[in-house]
Write an enzyme that holds these catalytic residues in place. Sequence first.
Site: not given
Length: 90
Positions: A15-16
């Site tokens: 994810h980020a």
Amino acid sequence: MITKIFTVSNKLGIHARPAGMIVDITGQAKSDVSIVFEGSKANAKSILNVMMLAIPAGSEVKFEIDGDDEELVVQQLEKLFDDHFNEEPC
């Protein structure tokens, strides 16, 4: 050129935050670095490109590193993946 396959072993996948950690390594590299997942290849120096691959936990990803500092980049990526991106492992 070095090609290396890693398994995403943190619970939330890339994810980020993990994508940012990858780009922190690859963005400083002199080498060209690509990430390949399920047939899609992206520039591993771009956080948007890495995130767009939507790589879930348990997946295998391939990095292709080509350049003067390719061995150093592989070592740094190995540590990052071995440490589960400093998150809870699967």
